[in-house]
Design an enzyme around this catalytic site. Structure first.
Site, PDB file in Angstrom:
ATOM      1  N   ARG A  60     -12.268 -40.261  79.140  1.00 42.95           N
ATOM      2  CA  ARG A  60     -12.308 -39.576  80.437  1.00 42.95           C
ATOM      3  C   ARG A  60     -11.837 -38.138  80.342  1.00 42.95           C
ATOM      4  O   ARG A  60     -12.145 -37.322  81.212  1.00 42.95           O
ATOM      5  CB  ARG A  60     -11.525 -40.377  81.491  1.00 42.95           C
ATOM      6  N   GLU A  97       1.251 -50.693  75.600  1.00 39.94           N
ATOM      7  CA  GLU A  97       2.116 -51.707  76.200  1.00 39.94           C
ATOM      8  C   GLU A  97       2.113 -52.973  75.328  1.00 39.94           C
ATOM      9  O   GLU A  97       3.145 -53.578  75.086  1.00 39.94           O
ATOM     10  CB  GLU A  97       1.614 -52.009  77.615  1.00 39.94           C
TER      11      GLU A  97
HETATM   12  P1  AMP Z   1      -0.534 -43.290  78.620  1.00 41.08           P
HETATM   13  O1  AMP Z   1      -0.730 -43.191  77.147  1.00 41.08           O
HETATM   14  O2  AMP Z   1       0.367 -44.426  79.021  1.00 41.08           O
HETATM   15  O3  AMP Z   1      -0.063 -41.964  79.225  1.00 41.08           O
HETATM   16  O4  AMP Z   1      -1.927 -43.672  79.267  1.00 41.08           O
HETATM   17  C1  AMP Z   1      -2.854 -42.714  79.511  1.00 41.08           C
HETATM   18  C2  AMP Z   1      -4.259 -43.220  79.372  1.00 41.08           C
HETATM   19  O5  AMP Z   1      -4.461 -44.522  79.933  1.00 41.08           O
HETATM   20  C3  AMP Z   1      -5.200 -42.277  80.073  1.00 41.08           C
HETATM   21  O6  AMP Z   1      -6.249 -41.978  79.189  1.00 41.08           O
HETATM   22  C4  AMP Z   1      -5.674 -43.016  81.306  1.00 41.08           C
HETATM   23  O7  AMP Z   1      -7.055 -42.873  81.427  1.00 41.08           O
HETATM   24  C5  AMP Z   1      -5.305 -44.474  81.080  1.00 41.08           C
HETATM   25  N1  AMP Z   1      -4.515 -45.059  82.192  1.00 41.08           N
HETATM   26  C6  AMP Z   1      -3.250 -45.515  82.117  1.00 41.08           C
HETATM   27  N2  AMP Z   1      -2.814 -46.022  83.276  1.00 41.08           N
HETATM   28  C7  AMP Z   1      -3.826 -45.878  84.152  1.00 41.08           C
HETATM   29  C8  AMP Z   1      -3.987 -46.191  85.560  1.00 41.08           C
HETATM   30  N3  AMP Z   1      -3.025 -46.761  86.289  1.00 41.08           N
HETATM   31  N4  AMP Z   1      -5.175 -45.873  86.130  1.00 41.08           N
HETATM   32  C9  AMP Z   1      -6.161 -45.298  85.413  1.00 41.08           C
HETATM   33  N5  AMP Z   1      -6.071 -44.992  84.103  1.00 41.08           N
HETATM   34  C10 AMP Z   1      -4.924 -45.263  83.462  1.00 41.08           C
END
Ligand code: AMP
Length: 172
Positions: A60, A97
């Site tokens: 995205r 996670e």
């Molecule tokens: P992080 O590595 O935890 O910062 O996760 C970021 C990635 O996970 C991004 O590329 C987001 O597209 C996706 N992502 C994580 N949580 C969500 C959420 N609640 N809604 C949509 N996309 C999410």
């Protein structure tokens, strides 16, 4: 402070698994005026920061990174999931996670010292962007800022990246 673009983000409870409030950006993407505004905000912010390349995170991040690079008249460098990039790469494994994931960047993605903006749709825990920034630095780039449409502030990504500049348009 948040943005009028927030009205175009749809919340989907319990997707893809129970307990996750998924921020669906397709409702923003399909609206021409909202999409235009989202890109323009990034373009105005980075126009005068002497950026050499936009680094966009699969998948995205590509949606926002490509029009930003085009508008700035600079190149786009993809950070991709493992196994997609065809030439020599650097790899970084990071924790999800549950389990781990690996991202890659081409070793010859930019000139040493290139000033880059790294872009993705959403900042959650910050693991993805931390890995992408590490890849940029291993490839010889300088991360000027990391940019997102959305920040889930309650997940603490910004604190995890306390030594890095973060810019987000919509905060939950
Ligand atoms: P992080 O590595 O935890 O910062 O996760 C970021 C990635 O996970 C991004 O590329 C987001 O597209 C996706 N992502 C994580 N949580 C969500 C959420 N609640 N809604 C949509 N996309 C999410």
């Amino acid at each position: 402070m948040t943005s009028p673009l927030e009205a175009h983000i749809r919340n989907i409870p319990d997707f893809p698994i129970p307990g996750i409030q998924f921020k669906d950006i397709t409702t923003l993407l399909r609206n021409g005026a909202a999409m235009h505004q989202a890109i323009d905000v990034f373009v105005e912010r980075y126009r005068s920061m002497h950026i050499d390349a936009v680094v966009a995170i699969e998948s995205r991040g590509f949606i926002f990174g490509a029009p930003l690079a085009y508008a700035l008249g600079i190149g786009l460098v993809p950070v991709r999931k493992v196994g997609k990039l065809p030439a020599d790469t650097y790899q970084v494994e990071y924790a999800l996670e549950y389990g781990t994931a690996t991202l890659e960047i081409h070793k010859d993605a930019f000139k040493p010292g290139a000033r880059v903006v790294v872009i993705d749709d959403l900042l959650a825990t910050g693991g993805t962007i931390a890995a992408a920034c590490e890849l940029v630095e291993r490839a010889g780039g300088v991360v000027v800022e990391s940019a997102f449409l959305i920040e889930l502030a309650f997940l603490g990504g910004r604190e995890k990246l306390a030594n890095r500049a973060i810019y987000t348009q919509i905060t939950y």
